[in-house]
Write an enzyme that holds these catalytic residues in place. Structure first.
Site, mmCIF file in Angstrom:
data_model
loop_
_atom_site.group_PDB
_atom_site.id
_atom_site.type_symbol
_atom_site.label_atom_id
_atom_site.label_comp_id
_atom_site.label_asym_id
_atom_site.label_seq_id
_atom_site.Cartn_x
_atom_site.Cartn_y
_atom_site.Cartn_z
ATOM 1 N N GLU A 182 0.816 -1.217 0.000
ATOM 2 C CA GLU A 182 0.000 0.000 0.000
ATOM 3 C C GLU A 182 0.851 1.269 0.000
ATOM 4 O OE1 GLU A 182 -2.867 -0.233 3.202
ATOM 5 O OE2 GLU A 182 -4.219 -1.356 1.889
ATOM 6 N N GLU A 254 -6.956 -7.657 -0.846
ATOM 7 C CA GLU A 254 -7.491 -7.664 0.524
ATOM 8 C C GLU A 254 -8.975 -7.338 0.512
ATOM 9 O OE1 GLU A 254 -5.366 -5.349 3.473
ATOM 10 O OE2 GLU A 254 -3.426 -5.908 2.612
HETATM 11 C C1 GAL Z 1 -4.582 -2.724 4.928
HETATM 12 C C2 GAL Z 1 -3.176 -3.306 5.092
HETATM 13 C C3 GAL Z 1 -3.222 -4.607 5.873
HETATM 14 C C4 GAL Z 1 -4.059 -4.443 7.109
HETATM 15 C C5 GAL Z 1 -5.433 -3.958 6.721
HETATM 16 C C6 GAL Z 1 -6.361 -3.746 7.890
HETATM 17 O O1 GAL Z 1 -4.525 -1.397 4.614
HETATM 18 O O2 GAL Z 1 -2.602 -3.540 3.836
HETATM 19 O O3 GAL Z 1 -1.926 -4.980 6.194
HETATM 20 O O4 GAL Z 1 -3.436 -3.526 7.927
HETATM 21 O O5 GAL Z 1 -5.330 -2.738 6.087
HETATM 22 O O6 GAL Z 1 -6.559 -4.903 8.570
#
Ligand code: GAL
Length: 790
Positions: A182, A254
Site C-alpha cells: 500500500e 485484501e
Molecule cells: C490494509 C493493510 C493490511 C491491514 C489492513 C487492515 O490497509 O494492507 O496490512 O493492515 O489494512 O486490517
C-alpha cells in the site's frame, strides 16, 4: 579449461529443464492469471503463519480448501525472522518453508507477500526496530541504508523458498509475490516525492531481479505504477476499481472479512451477506483473483501486535475464528458462492460481456456469452429496496436490496448474496461443562522494583529524557527512567509528566503515585499526580510501557514513544508554578523488568523457592502469579479466561500468549445499536455496524493453542500482572461451538418472534405471512425473516 567449464554448464541446463518441466508456468493477461496456459478464476485467503502454530496449519489449510479456496496468502514477518540484525529465526511458527509445504501438500496455490513492510496490525508494520540504529536510515524511501537492508532480507527469503523449491516454476505452490504494501496510500504524504517515486521503482526493479519466475504485485499502487508489476486493489469493495493498464488482470488482494480489534474498541462484525455481495460484484465486473483478508486472523502472540492498542486476539471476524473453528454462516455462505463462481470460470474469463444498467445505475445486469451459452449477474446496490429485473428471455427476477443474484445460465438464480442457506454457529463457553480448571492454586512473587527506586545502577545515565524505542531497541515493553533530587523540608507538589506514550507508572521514593495511559490508542498524554517530597534525597522513578508499535501511516516509524524530552516537572500546588524542572536532570535508564531478565515466566528450578503460597495478594500492581493445571481433555482449542485481571502478560509452559488487558472496557459506539447488512460497511463513521461487546471487557479470553499444553502432566500458567488484578477468578476452558440454523436471510428491520411457538421441537414448520402479522409489528419492509435456533 574450456572443456572443464562446459560439462557442468550442460548439466546445469539439463537440471533447469527438468525443473521447468515439473513446474507450473504462471503468467497473466488482461483477463486473469494464466496457469499452465489456462486462464484461472482464483479465490484465496490470508492465513498468517505466526498467528497460529505449525500444529494448527494443516487443519486451517484443509478448512480453507474445503471452503472453496484455491490459494493461501501470507505476509512475511521481517521483525519476527530477524529480531536482531543478522540473527535469524525460522523456528516453530516462523518456519515459513514448512508453512508453504503444508499449502503445497494440501494441493493449493500460495501468494507470498514479502513486503517487507507489511502493515498488518503487526508490531512496527513488520520492520525491525534495529533498522533505526543504522546511520542514514530513512524507512521506505530511496536511500542506501534502507534499500540495502530490504534487499538483503528479500533475497534471503526468496533464496530460502527457492532452495525448498516453493515457487511455481520449481513445482512449488507460490504463484504470485508482492513487494512493499500500500505504498500508494502514503507516497504523496511523504516529504520527498522524488525519493518516494525512486524508491517504489527501485522496489520493482529489485523484486524482478530476484528471478522468482512468477509475477510481482503491488497493492494500492494506483499512481506511479512501475511497468513490470501488477497493481491490485484492497478494501471492503473493489467492484468500481479497475487497473489502468488493460494487459493486467483485475486482482483484489485484501477483501476485509471483518476488522481488527483494539483494546478500546468493541468487536467488529461484517455480515456474510455483505461480503458475498462484494465478492459477487467483483466477479461481475471482470474480477479474476480475490483474496480474503483474513480467512483466519488468529492471535498476536507475544509482543507482535501493532498499534498501539491492537488486541492480542486478531480474530478479525474471519470465516475461521481465532481458534481455527469454522464461523458460520460466513464460511458456508461464501463456500456456496465459490462453488457457483467456479462453475462459471470459463465463461467469465473467456466470454464477451455486456453491462446494462436497468433504469438506475444502482441496478446492473451483466451478461457473459461464450459460444452458445450465457451467464448473468444482476446486482442491486439500493440499500433500502428490492427490485424486479426482467431479463432478455422475459423472465422477471426479484433481487433483494444490497444483493447480487447469479444465474449461471441466465435463467435460474443459483445464488443470491443476501439469502443464506447455511448454518449459523456461535462460539460459546458453557460454564460448568467446559470449564475444567476453575479454582486454580496460585502462588505469587513480587516484581523486584527495588533497583529502580534507589541509587542502584541502571544501564547508563544521560542528562535528558530519551526516546523509548531507540533506547530499549524494542526488546521489552518497559523502560525505567529514574532521577533524584535534594529537597529541604516536607512539601506537597504535583508531578507533571508529558509523554508520547503509551503507558506510564510514576513512583516517588518507592511509592506508586500514579498510572496513566494514552486514551483511545492515542500517543501523547500528560500525567499529573500529587506527590510528597521529604527532606533529603528524593527518588523519582518513571516506568514507561509501549503497547505495540505503530504500523501504519506516512512516516509511522517517526512516531516516538516514551517520555522523550518531557517535560518532567514538580509543580507548586498553590502557585501552579514549576518548583523543579527535572527534564535535564541526570536520568538513569534501564530497559526491561527484573523478572524479564530472570525469565520468571520460564518457572526455572532455581527460582522455585521465590514463589510464595498462602494468601494470594489481589489488586497488587507489579506481581507475578503462577498456577499449575491439568490440560482440559481432548483436542479442542483451549481458552484462558482472564476476567478479573488488570493488564499484563500471560504465558503457558513458557509460551507467551500475548498481552492481556481485560480491565479495559470497550467503548460504546453508534455501531453498537445498528446492524443491517444493507449499505456500505466501513470500519469507521456511519459504516460501523453490528458491533458487539460494547461496554464489556475488550478481551477476556486468550487462546492457548493445544500444542502449548501437555496431556497428563501439570501445565504452568504464569502471569505478570502490571496494573493489579485478581488471578483467582481466572480459568482455562475448552472452546466449543454450538450450531444454530438460520433458515432465511437476516432481518432488515424486524425480528419476528411470533413464529417461535409454531416451530419449537419440529424439524420443519410453516409460518404464515399474513397482512395483520406485518402490520401488527409495525413493519413496512415487506421482508419476513425466520430464524430457527437448534
Ligand atoms: C490494509 C493493510 C493490511 C491491514 C489492513 C487492515 O490497509 O494492507 O496490512 O493492515 O489494512 O486490517
Amino acid at each position: 579449461m574450456e572443456r572443464v567449464s562446459w560439462q557442468p554448464l550442460a548439466l546445469l541446463l539439463l537440471a533447469a529443464a527438468a525443473a521447468v518441466a515439473s513446474g507450473t508456468e504462471v503468467g497473466y493477461d488482461g483477463r486473469s492469471m494464466v496457469i499452465d496456459g489456462e486462464r484461472r478464476l482464483l479465490i484465496s485467503g490470508s492465513i498468517h503463519y505466526p498467528r497460529s502454530t505449525p500444529e494448527m496449519w494443516p487443519d486451517l489449510i484443509r478448512k480453507a480448501k474445503e471452503g472453496g479456496l484455491d490459494a493461501i496468502e501470507t505476509y512475511v514477518f521481517w521483525n519476527g525472522h530477524e529480531p536482531r540484525r543478522r540473527q535469524y529465526n525460522f523456528e516453530g511458527s516462523y518456519d515459513i518453508v514448512r508453512f508453504f509445504k503444508e499449502v503445497q501438500d494440501a494441493g493449493m496455490y500460495a501468494i507470498l507477500r514479502i513486503g517487507p513492510y507489511i502493515c498488518g496490525e503487526w508490531n512496527y508494520g513488520g520492520l525491525p526496530a534495529w533498522l533505526r540504529d543504522i546511520s542514514g536510515m530513512q524507512f521506505r524511501m530511496h536511500n542506501n541504508p534502507f534499500e540495502q537492508e530490504m534487499e538483503t532480507f528479500t533475497t534471503l527469503i526468496v533464496d530460502k523458498l527457492k532452495e525448498a523449491k516453493m515457487f511455481a516454476g520449481q513445482g512449488g505452490p507460490i504463484i504470485l509475490s508482492q513487494i512493499e504494501n500500500e505504498y500508494g496510500n502514503v507516497m504523496d504524504k511523504l516529504n520527498n516525492d522524488e525519493s518516494a517515486s525512486e524508491y517504489i521503482h527501485w522496489c520493482a526493479a529489485m523484486a524482478n531481479k530476484q528471478n522468482v519466475g512468477v509475477p510481482w504485485i503491488m497493492c494500492q499502487q494506483d499512481q506511479d505504477v512501475p511497468p513490470n508489476v501488477i497493481n491490485t486493489c484492497n478494501g471492503f469493495y473493489c467492484h468500481d476499481w479497475f487497473p489502468k493498464r488493460t494487459d493486467i488482470p483485475k486482482i483484489w488482494t485484501e477483501n476485509w472479512t471483518g476488522w481488527f480489534k483494539a483494546w478500546d474498541k468493541p468487536d467488529f462484525h461484517r455480515s456474510a451477506e455483505d461480503i458475498a455481495f462484494s465478492v459477487a460484484m467483483f466477479f461481475q465486473t471482470r474480477g479474476s483473483l480475490q483474496n480474503y483478508y483474513m480467512y483466519h486472523g488468529g492471535t498476536n502472540f507475544g509482543r507482535t501486535s501493532g498499534g498501539p492498542y491492537i488486541t492480542t486476539s486478531y480474530d478479525y471476524d474471519a470465516p475461521l475464528d481465532e481458534y481455527g473453528k469454522i464461523r458460520q454462516p460466513k464460511y458456508g455462505h461464501l463456500k456456496d458462492l465459490h462453488n457457483v463462481l467456479k462453475s462459471m470460470e470459463k465463461i467469465l474469463l473467456h466470454g464477451d460481456y455486456k453491462d446494462t444498467t436497468m433504469g438506475n445505475t444502482n441496478v446492473m445486469v451483466t451478461k457473459y456469452t461464450l459460444d452458445n451459452s450465457s451467464a448473468c449477474f444482476i446486482s442491486n446496490k439500493f440499500d433500502d429496496k428490492e427490485v424486479n429485473v426482467t431479463l432478455d428471455d422475459g423472465a422477471t427476477h426479484v433481487v433483494p436490496a444490497w444483493s447480487v443474484s447469479i444465474l449461471p445460465d441466465c435463467k435460474t438464480v443459483a445464488y443470491n448474496s443476501a439469502k443464506i442457506k447455511t448454518q449459523t454457529s456461535v462460539m460459546v463457553k458453557r460454564p460448568g461443562v467446559e470449564t475444567v480448571t476453575d479454582g486454580l492454586a496460585w502462588s505469587w512473587m513480587p516484581e523486584n522494583l527495588h533497583p529502580f527506586m534507589t541509587d542502584e545502577k541502571g544501564n547508563f545515565r544521560k542528562n535528558e529524557l530519551l526516546e523509548q524505542i531507540a533506547t530499549s531497541g524494542d526488546q521489552s515493553d518497559y523502560l525505567w527512567y529514574r532521577t533524584s533530587l535534594e529537597h529541604k523540608g516536607e512539601s506537597n507538589y504535583k508531578l507533571h509528566v508529558n509523554t508520547t506514550g503509551h503507558e506510564l507508572y510514576a513512583f516517588v521514593n518507592g511509592k506508586l503515585v500514579g498510572r496513566h495511559y494514552a486514551p483511545n490508542g492515542g500517543f501523547v498524554f500528560q500525567m499529573e499526580t500529587p506527590v510528597k517530597l521529604h527532606s533529603g534525597k528524593n527518588y523519582i522513578s518513571l516506568l514507561s510501557a509501549t503497547i505495540g508499535l505503530k504500523n501504519y501511516g506516512a512516516l509511522f516509524e517517526m512516531m516516538p514513544a516514551g517520555i522523550v524530552g518531557g517535560p518532567v516537572k514538580l509543580v507548586d500546588t498553590v502557585t501552579n508554578t514549576t518548583a523543579y524542572d527535572l527534564s535535564n536532570s541526570s536520568w538513569s535508564y534501564k530497559a526491561g523488568l527484573a523478572g524479564e531478565y530472570r525469565e520468571t515466566h520460564l518457572d526455572k528450578a532455581k527460582d522455585r523457592s521465590q514463589w510464595r503460597g498462602g494468601t494470594i495478594p489481589v489488586h497488587r500492581p507489579f506481581t507475578w502469579y503462577k498456577a499449575t493445571f491439568e490440560a482440559p481433555t481432548g483436542e479442542e482449542p483451549v481458552v484462558a479466561d482472564l476476567l478479573g485481571l488488570g493488564k499484563g502478560v500471560v504465558w503457558v509452559n513458557g509460551n507467551n500468549l500475548g498481552r492481556y488487558w481485560p480491565s479495559y472496557v470497550a467503548a460504546d459506539m453508534d455501531g453498537c445499536r445498528r446492524c443491517d447488512y444493507r449499505g456500505t460497511f466501513m470500519a469507521d463513521g456511519d459504516g460501523q455496524k453490528c458491533l458487539t461487546g460494547c461496554n464489556e471487557p475488550s478481551q477476556r479470553f486468550y487462546h492457548v493453542p493445544r500444542s502449548f499444553l501437555k496431556a497428563g502432566e501439570p501445565n504452568t500458567m504464569v502471569l505478570f500482572e502490571e496494573a493489579g488484578g485478581d488471578p483467582t477468578r481466572a480459568s482455562a476452558s475448552r472452546a466449543a461451538s454450538a450450531a444454530r440454523t438460520r433458515a432465511a436471510s437476516a432481518s432488515p428491520r424486524q425480528r419476528w418472534r411470533r413464529s417461535r411457538a409454531a416451530c419449537v421441537g419440529k424439524e420443519s414448520c410453516t409460518v404464515r405471512h399474513t397482512e395483520d402479522f406485518r402490520a401488527g409489528s409495525g413493519c413496512d419492509s415487506g421482508v419476513l425473516t425466520v430464524q430457527a435456533t437448534c
